[in-house]
Design an enzyme around this catalytic site. Structure first.
Site, PDB file in Angstrom:
ATOM      1  N   GLY A  20       4.130  -2.949  -0.731  1.00 34.29           N
ATOM      2  CA  GLY A  20       3.377  -3.121  -1.959  1.00 34.29           C
ATOM      3  C   GLY A  20       2.878  -1.832  -2.578  1.00 34.29           C
ATOM      4  N   GLU A  86       7.916  -8.831   9.143  1.00 29.68           N
ATOM      5  CA  GLU A  86       8.702  -9.674   8.228  1.00 29.68           C
ATOM      6  C   GLU A  86      10.198  -9.449   8.446  1.00 29.68           C
ATOM      7  OE1 GLU A  86       5.836 -10.117   4.261  1.00 29.68           O
ATOM      8  OE2 GLU A  86       7.529  -8.738   4.261  1.00 29.68           O
TER       9      GLU A  86
END
Length: 1202
Positions: A20, A86
């Site tokens: 991000g 992830e």
């Protein structure tokens, strides 16, 4: 492979793993926005987790629920433990085959080698992870390496760093793949799974050949829906896939080249390939499709040019490919070498109601108050899926009153939308095929297909070929009994087409509806024209007087079918009807191929009536005096029925009617003269002259080479005139005898059924033993005292009927093939000679009192009789008929051998007059119950059975015995064989001065598995006032009892039966199924024998939860009503046995579900003891033919096996 038609439903199209801090507010914001504009549903979580916090479970779940998993590697991606976790989860999902995820890698501002080797910023990140997340580092490094090795998108390489172009390429690629996914098949896919189970799709996966399958059925039956369901299940297993929908319509509108381009572009994943001609397209398909296994569906093909252009042959495709065709024409696919064709069946009642309810009520079941109306709607549609949907949508939200009104209207005017869909199948036929379909819809449903073909051939319709086209297109069906059938909706469509034709032209070619016939012929509301080809008039459908002028037939020059009839009934009689004919019959069309006129009031046919193509004539109950005096050449005429023509005195001249197969003269009471040409009808199969009482003589010259059925019952003068009958080299299969006459049986080696019933015969000739193929012998009601010994030579004889032969004294040795003998009311019968080792005999010796006379039982327990035929003959060592009879049954009564034999029966029961019990019974009581202690080492596996005996008097009907376990639970409750009830009612009840003995020997009682400690037998416990028990006894038999050689006979001490007689029954396990398969001929003979006698069958039939009888299983399984079971019927019987044993009532719906429903394949047959099966036998309980009246009857008896 799981058979479900619904593909995996992804919650998200895309999940993106990214850092991000690097790209959230720039690249990712633009990417998500582009996804949104293109309709790509991406998971988006804008909440950044604090450093070091574990990844949330809902993110793991989002990964699992996303089809595309995108990983964007930026410079600081590896610094986030969250991102690395992830990544590990993504590659765990990638390994899963079902559902199958697709992983896409994007290199944003970092090179693949940096990710693979963890250099530069990635090396710095992992140096920190080594300190804080040492246990996970190895997994993260492995995942990064796997990701970097995948082919990915590089921002710099693809678009030179332009993010907008890069994002557009990414979203277009995702969108393209999403469009390659599962097809929309709608909701509420009722019945699809059944088709998928039948197709067994799993064997197409990884196949080493090209598989081509077809899906066929009428319009709207669900071919495309099934094909889409298959596509959704299978496309992931192939390297390329394409669904070409509605090929027929696309070809019609845009040309076949458009379909070729769609196929090529979809499989090769190109967009710019152009094709200039069909040949070029075929070449491209042939060359390029051979490179990889593909799944190709060509939906709704209707012409061979489409097949040649799109899938010319299996050699065009790579091995492992699956090519699926859907269409209405099976022959089109067969001619293209597509041999694996799946027929789309109509839905059954339960499936129909479920599908209809989804659309009519938006739920699985009808709403309250609509159940009956819903059932009527479903019945109207009869399982047609599209019609169910259309009708359900049409009726949705309407009131009960509106439902009633609409359903009534449907009976008169079919739903237009449904008709429009079905009309597509009709429009694809040529003119002759359309005519045949309309004719069948009007008057041939239920008729024999071969007979109908003959009629239509007489109309020059080339019926054999064209009827097969209708079958291939599922517009008609031909059942196993050769009858023509048509779905009600197709019939309604055909009749609506006839009606529309009449409205458009103002003229009617087919008059089949009673109201239309009334308007045209009686009321003259419509002009009678030459165009009329078919006229069908049911005499019973008019409630008011209808006057028809016979002169009107002069206008119908093209009439090819005239059928004025009353419905066939068992009792042949002609009722007075409301149709009144007037005028003169001076003309009938010579185009007629079928001419029926029941009750024709005219005495003569028109003099110029000469229908050369006539196939069938039926003038039953007419006033005809005679037909033609000179020979008529009717080469096509096959059937002629002149039943009950009371004015007929002579038959026509048949010398030029060489192909006649059936001639019915039954009830022509004034018929005197038979034209000699009858005897020369070489193709005649049936000649019925029953009750032609005045007929004088049979033709002296007879060459009826094909005759199979000859009925001369009641023709006493004809029978008396016969002095000699030779039937050498004929096809006759059943022949009666002629009393006091000479009969040559030479050449009758193929005779299977012989009827001598009620002919007052005093002797049967020895020559009968030469009928080597004889299976049935009917000798009822005759006067002979014995039968010839040559009967034992009849190696195929299965049944013999001698009931009512009151003078018969002795039955001879009979062949081992015999399975049934009926000898009731043989009041003089005193002896059964010979014996047999074969176990099964179905016998009936009711009212044969002398069989139990002069019986004695010696000290060894053998049953013998006193011989009175000659004083020099002693009674020593001779066996009584009862012992012989038991020998016929294969029953050994010495000691305990009855329980040792490997036979199919389960019970031996005897009831007769007597007052003492055999010594064989070890547990005795003078009360009505006996307690039996079980051995200390009791084991039900070693238990072979038991015997019971009770000596009693009774004055009212009673229940039998019960067996209770030590804890009071019933093992057997109220058992008494039904076959005894009539005997007890007739012979026992009220016989105050005579005791009765009831013996019962039972083998393999399966319900004893729960027995422990001791059991108690109770006799007539609820009838203490009605039954007096003198003595009762029980004996249990286990393995060790049989091993003891020094044992008593089961009958030792049994009193001599008196002249009052008795009854003996051998019971069989509730249902026995036998199977015989001869590999050389692939011939199967399978038989289910249901025992109306025997403990298990009685208990089963009388169970409150099973209010049906064992024989029902036979009736359901024997669908062709042959008396034998074919291969599939045999296995169907297995399934029904298992269903019955589960305590479910065998209702028609349950039977249908068990044999054809989705659960059918799951019903086990292992509950049947195959080792205990009997030799193949026909059903002994099949209905017997009715008793014959005096006279001559020849009738073919055919046994049909699969």
């Amino acid at each position: 492979m799981a058979t479900t038609s619904i593909p995996h439903q992804w919650k998200y199209d895309v999940f993106v793993s990214f850092r991000g801090d690097d790209i959230r507010k720039s690249f990712m914001d633009h990417l998500f926005n582009d996804f949104s504009q293109k309709g790509i549903h991406a998971f988006r979580d804008d909440n950044e987790l604090p450093k070091g916090e574990e990844i949330s479970p809902h993110l793991y779940k989002a990964i699992e629920e996303s089809r595309f998993l995108i990983v964007i590697f930026s410079k600081n991606y590896a610094s986030s433990s969250w991102c690395l976790r992830e990544l590990v989860k993504i590659f765990q999902c990638k390994k899963i085959e079902n559902p199958k995820h697709e992983v896409q890698i994007i290199f944003y501002d970092v090179k693949p080698d940096v990710v693979r080797k963890q250099t530069e910023s990635y090396a710095e990140a992992f140096a920190k992870h080594e300190l804080s997340n040492r246990r996970e580092v190895d997994k993260w490094k492995e995942a990064l390496c796997m990701a970097a090795n995948l082919s990915g998108w590089d921002l710099q390489d693809m678009t030179n760093g332009y993010e907008y172009k890069f994002i557009d390429c990414i979203s277009k690629e995702i969108l393209k793949k999403l469009c390659d996914g599962p097809l929309d098949v709608g909701e509420n896919l009722v019945g699809i799974d059944i088709h998928l189970d039948k197709l067994d799709l799993s064997h197409f996966i990884g196949s080493d050949k090209v598989n081509m399958i077809g899906i066929c059925g009428i319009s709207g039956i669900g071919k495309t829906t099934l094909a889409k369901a298959i596509y959704n299940l299978m496309y992931v297993h192939f390297e390329g896939s394409c669904f070409c929908e509605d090929v027929k319509e696309v070809t019609k509108r845009q040309g076949i080249i458009q379909v070729q381009m769609h196929l090529i572009n979809k499989i090769l994943k190109t967009e710019d390939l152009k094709i200039s001609c069909v040949g070029e397209g075929s070449t491209v398909i042939k060359q390029r499709m051979a490179c990889k296994p593909i799944l190709l569906v060509l939906d709704d093909v209707d012409h061979r040019d489409q097949l040649k252009a799109l899938a010319g042959s299996a050699s065009w495709f790579c091995p492992g490919s699956l090519i699926i065709f859907t269409g209405k024409d099976k022959q089109l696919l067969r001619s293209h070498r597509v041999y694996d064709i799946h027929d789309m069946d109509f839905l059954d009642e339960d499936q129909s109601l479920e599908l209809f309810s989804f659309y009519a009520f938006k739920e699985k079941h009808p709403s309250t108050g609509f159940q009956g109306l819903a059932d009527k709607a479903v019945k109207y549609v009869q399982g047609h899926p599209l019609a169910l949907i259309v009708l359900g949508c049409f009726l949705y939200g309407k009131t009960v009153g509106q439902w009633v009104s609409e359903l009534y209207r449907l009976k008169l005017h079919p739903n237009e939308e449904i008709q429009r869909v079905l009309r597509l199948s009709y429009d694809g036929l040529n003119l002759q095929q359309q005519n045949i379909l309309l004719d069948i819809a009007c008057l041939f449903i239920g008729e024999n297909s071969e007979f109908v073909a003959s009629i239509l051939d007489g109309c020059n319709f080339f019926a054999d070929t064209n009827m097969q086209v209708l079958v291939d297109k599922s517009l008609i069906t031909i059942r196993s009994d050769m009858s023509l059938q048509m779905h009600d909706l197709i019939q309604a469509m055909a009749r609506e087409i006839i009606h529309e034709e009449a409205i458009m032209t103002g003229k009617q070619r087919r008059l089949w509806n009673s109201s239309e016939v009334y308007n045209v012929l009686s009321e003259k509301k419509v002009e009678i024209t030459q165009i009329v080809e078919v006229l069908v008039l049911s005499l019973e459908k008019f409630s008011q007087k209808v006057h028809i002028d016979a002169n009107d037939f002069a206008h119908m020059k093209k009439l090819r079918v005239l059928k004025i009839y009353q419905e066939e009934k068992q009792k042949l009689e002609f009722n007075c009807h409301n149709v009144i004919f007037s005028g003169n019959l001076y003309y009938l069309s010579n185009e007629l191929s079928l001419f029926y006129w029941h009750g024709c009031p005219f005495k003569y046919l028109p003099s110029d009536f000469y229908p050369e193509n006539i196939v069938a004539i039926d003038l039953s109950y007419s006033n005809m005096k005679h037909f033609w005096t000179t020979p008529k050449c009717f080469r096509r005429l096959k059937v002629m029925k002149l039943r009950h023509c009371c004015n007929l005195t002579t038959t026509p001249n048949f010398s030029e009617i060489t192909n006649l197969e059936e001639l019915y003269l039954e009830g022509c009471v004034n018929l005197v003269t038979l034209h000699p040409s009858i005897g020369m009808l070489k193709r005649l199969v049936v000649l019925n002259m029953r009750d032609c009482r005045r007929a004088r003589s049979f033709p002296s010259k007879v060459e009826m080479d094909s005759l199979r059925v000859l009925n001369l019952t009641g023709c006493l003068k004809v029978i008396k005139s016969l002095t000699e009958l030779h039937v050498d080299r004929t096809a006759i299969t059943e022949l009666p005898s002629f009393p006091q006459r000479s009969v040559s049986l030479a050449g009758l080696h193929m005779l299977r059924s012989l009827n001598f019933s009620y002919c007052n015969l005093v002797q049967i000739p020895e020559s009968i033993g030469g009928l080597s193929c004889l299976e049935e012998l009917y000798l009822e009601g005759n006067n002979f005292t014995s039968l010839p010994g040559s009967l034992s030579q009849l190696s195929h004889l299965q049944r013999i009927y001698v009931d009512g032969c009151k003078k018969l004294e002795v039955l001879p040795e009979l062949p081992p093939s015999l399975i049934g003998i009926v000898a009731s009311d043989c009041t003089s019968l005193r002896e059964l000679s010979g014996s047999s080792k074969h176990p099964f005999r179905y016998t009936d010796f009711k009212n044969c009192p002398k069989l139990f006379k002069n019986v004695s039982i010696d000290s060894e327990g053998c049953i013998s009789k006193t011989q009175c035929l000659d004083s020099s003959i002693t009674s020593q060592g001779s066996l009584h008929h009862l012992s012989v009879f038991l020998g016929y049954l294969g029953v050994q009564t010495n000691r305990c051998e009855f329980f040792l034999q490997d036979r199919g029966y389960s019970d031996l029961e005897i009831v007769y007059h007597g007052n003492s019990m055999p010594q064989w019974f070890t547990n005795r009581s003078t009360e009505n119950h006996v307690k039996v202690n079980l051995p200390s080492d009791w084991c039900s596996n070693k238990f072979r059975g038991f015997g019971t005996c009770v000596v009693f008097k009774c004055k009212n009907p009673f229940k039998g015995y019960s067996v209770k376990n030590f804890d009071g639970a019933f093992i057997t409750k109220g058992y008494f064989p039904r076959v005894f009830k009539e005997f007890v009612k007739r012979e026992v009840i009220g016989t105050q001065d005579s005791y009765m003995i009831w013996l019962c020997y039972t083998r393999y009682p399966i319900e004893w598995e729960e027995a422990k400690n001791f059991v108690t037998f109770s006799f007539f416990e609820k009838n203490n006032e009605d039954v007096e028990v003198k003595e009762c006894g029980v004996r249990l038999i286990c393995d060790e009892d049989i091993e003891q050689e020094a044992d008593l006979s089961m009958f030792q001490g049994l009193p001599t039966p008196t002249h009052h007689g008795g009854i003996l029954e051998l019971g069989y396990l509730f249902l026995k199924i036998t199977y015989e398969d001869t590999a050389a001929t692939d011939h199967v003979l399978a038989t289910a024998t249901a025992g109306p006698s025997g403990r298990d069958s009685d208990m089963w039939a009388e169970s409150p939860s099973l209010a049906t009888e064992p024989i029902i299983i036979w009736q359901h399984a024997d669908q062709n009503c042959t008396g034998f079971l074919g291969r599939q019927e045999f296995f169907n019987a297995f399934k029904l046995v298992t269903v019955a044993q589960s305590k479910r009532e065998l209702t028609p719906d349950i039977v249908k579900a068990a044999l054809y429903g989705p659960a059918s394949s799951k019903i086990p047959a292992q509950q049947i003891n195959l080792a205990a099966l009997l030799p193949a036998q026909p059903n002994p309980l099949a209905p017997r033919p009715p008793k014959r009246q005096p006279g001559l009857l020849i009738q073919s008896k055919l046994k049909i096996s699969a």
